[in-house]
Design an enzyme around this catalytic site. Sequence first.
Site, PDB file in Angstrom:
ATOM      1  N   GLY A   1      -1.349  -7.972  61.038  1.00  0.00           N
ATOM      2  CA  GLY A   1      -2.561  -7.829  61.823  1.00  0.00           C
ATOM      3  C   GLY A   1      -3.335  -9.128  61.795  1.00  0.00           C
ATOM      4  O   GLY A   1      -3.081  -9.996  60.939  1.00  0.00           O
TER       5      GLY A   1
ATOM      6  N   GLN B   1     -10.736 -14.491  62.068  1.00  0.00           N
ATOM      7  CA  GLN B   1      -9.755 -15.258  61.282  1.00  0.00           C
ATOM      8  C   GLN B   1      -9.244 -16.486  62.029  1.00  0.00           C
ATOM      9  O   GLN B   1      -8.663 -17.381  61.410  1.00  0.00           O
ATOM     10  CB  GLN B   1      -8.565 -14.373  60.895  1.00  0.00           C
ATOM     11  CG  GLN B   1      -8.919 -13.288  59.899  1.00  0.00           C
ATOM     12  CD  GLN B   1      -7.685 -12.532  59.489  1.00  0.00           C
ATOM     13  OE1 GLN B   1      -7.272 -11.588  60.160  1.00  0.00           O
ATOM     14  NE2 GLN B   1      -7.071 -12.933  58.391  1.00  0.00           N
TER      15      GLN B   1
ATOM     16  N   CYS C   1      -3.922 -10.837  52.819  1.00  0.00           N
ATOM     17  CA  CYS C   1      -4.732 -11.286  53.949  1.00  0.00           C
ATOM     18  C   CYS C   1      -4.308 -12.704  54.305  1.00  0.00           C
ATOM     19  O   CYS C   1      -4.177 -13.547  53.418  1.00  0.00           O
ATOM     20  CB  CYS C   1      -6.216 -11.240  53.573  1.00  0.00           C
ATOM     21  SG  CYS C   1      -7.316 -11.726  54.915  1.00  0.00           S
ATOM     22  N   LEU C   2      -4.090 -12.949  55.583  1.00  0.00           N
ATOM     23  CA  LEU C   2      -3.681 -14.286  56.014  1.00  0.00           C
ATOM     24  C   LEU C   2      -4.749 -15.331  55.697  1.00  0.00           C
ATOM     25  O   LEU C   2      -4.452 -16.511  55.621  1.00  0.00           O
ATOM     26  CB  LEU C   2      -3.383 -14.292  57.515  1.00  0.00           C
ATOM     27  CG  LEU C   2      -2.175 -13.443  57.941  1.00  0.00           C
ATOM     28  CD1 LEU C   2      -2.058 -13.418  59.459  1.00  0.00           C
ATOM     29  CD2 LEU C   2      -0.890 -13.971  57.314  1.00  0.00           C
TER      30      LEU C   2
ATOM     31  N   HIS D   1      -8.446  -2.674  57.521  1.00  0.00           N
ATOM     32  CA  HIS D   1      -8.539  -4.044  56.998  1.00  0.00           C
ATOM     33  C   HIS D   1      -9.079  -4.988  58.081  1.00  0.00           C
ATOM     34  O   HIS D   1      -9.979  -5.797  57.820  1.00  0.00           O
ATOM     35  CB  HIS D   1      -7.142  -4.478  56.523  1.00  0.00           C
ATOM     36  CG  HIS D   1      -7.044  -5.888  56.029  1.00  0.00           C
ATOM     37  ND1 HIS D   1      -6.751  -6.201  54.723  1.00  0.00           N
ATOM     38  CD2 HIS D   1      -7.190  -7.073  56.670  1.00  0.00           C
ATOM     39  CE1 HIS D   1      -6.724  -7.521  54.580  1.00  0.00           C
ATOM     40  NE2 HIS D   1      -6.976  -8.073  55.753  1.00  0.00           N
ATOM     41  N   GLU D   2      -8.537  -4.860  59.306  1.00  0.00           N
ATOM     42  CA  GLU D   2      -8.976  -5.741  60.401  1.00  0.00           C
ATOM     43  C   GLU D   2     -10.406  -5.412  60.820  1.00  0.00           C
ATOM     44  O   GLU D   2     -11.194  -6.306  61.132  1.00  0.00           O
ATOM     45  CB  GLU D   2      -8.031  -5.624  61.603  1.00  0.00           C
ATOM     46  CG  GLU D   2      -6.564  -5.914  61.305  1.00  0.00           C
ATOM     47  CD  GLU D   2      -6.321  -7.212  60.571  1.00  0.00           C
ATOM     48  OE1 GLU D   2      -7.131  -8.146  60.702  1.00  0.00           O
ATOM     49  OE2 GLU D   2      -5.321  -7.295  59.835  1.00  0.00           O
TER      50      GLU D   2
ATOM     51  N   HIS E   1     -12.835  -7.152  58.749  1.00  0.00           N
ATOM     52  CA  HIS E   1     -13.016  -8.565  59.110  1.00  0.00           C
ATOM     53  C   HIS E   1     -14.125  -8.723  60.142  1.00  0.00           C
ATOM     54  O   HIS E   1     -14.829  -9.738  60.149  1.00  0.00           O
ATOM     55  CB  HIS E   1     -11.721  -9.138  59.707  1.00  0.00           C
ATOM     56  CG  HIS E   1     -10.747  -9.654  58.687  1.00  0.00           C
ATOM     57  ND1 HIS E   1     -11.058 -10.671  57.810  1.00  0.00           N
ATOM     58  CD2 HIS E   1      -9.471  -9.318  58.418  1.00  0.00           C
ATOM     59  CE1 HIS E   1      -9.998 -10.934  57.052  1.00  0.00           C
ATOM     60  NE2 HIS E   1      -9.022 -10.118  57.386  1.00  0.00           N
TER      61      HIS E   1
HETATM   62 NI    NI Z   1      -7.206 -10.065  56.423  1.00  0.00          NI
END
Ligand code: NI
Length: 179
Positions: free
Chosen positions: A47, A52, A91-92, A133-134, A137
């Site tokens: 995702g 991000q 998480c990226l 999770h997204e 963000h």
């Molecule tokens: Ni993340």
Amino acid sequence: MPILKIARLGHPVLRRRADAVGDPNRPEIQALIRDMVETMHDAEGLGLAAPQVHVPLRLFVWRGTDGIAGVLADPALEPVGDALATAWEGCLSIPGLRGAVTRPARIRYRGLDAAGRTVTGEADGLLARVMQHEMDHLDGVLYPDKLADPALFGFTEELARAAPPRSPDEADAAAEAPR
Ligand code: NI
């Protein structure tokens, strides 16, 4: 289409509340969606949220089970039922680490798809986790803010080396980032 640079933990864009998208049909939003999907696949993520990639808008994408990416703009999520699930997340924007997070197991979602149509549905399992999770963000929240247990947080390599592994309920699941 360009691969976008991913903001890492410490960049203020990850900590602000993102703004509404409005009409996803605007050319710049269509381009953003395409680039986010490409960036997510390039980074091998499950995702990706717009903040991000340094764009503070309420938009996220995820990797569909059929290989088709999902898109949700101006989303709203709500839990369905009282069941909770604990699983590893990565998480990226926080590369190399993972942590166990407890979240509602099932959610109802609503938002706009890439064509601006209202979409609604329910999700459970990994998709419910990725969406939550997204969604976090978009509100400036990162998974380390909600760890189930501070001991269940660390570098992926170290956690894999630990014996016996300290595993939450669903140790196989990981949101957003590959392990
Ligand atoms: Ni993340």
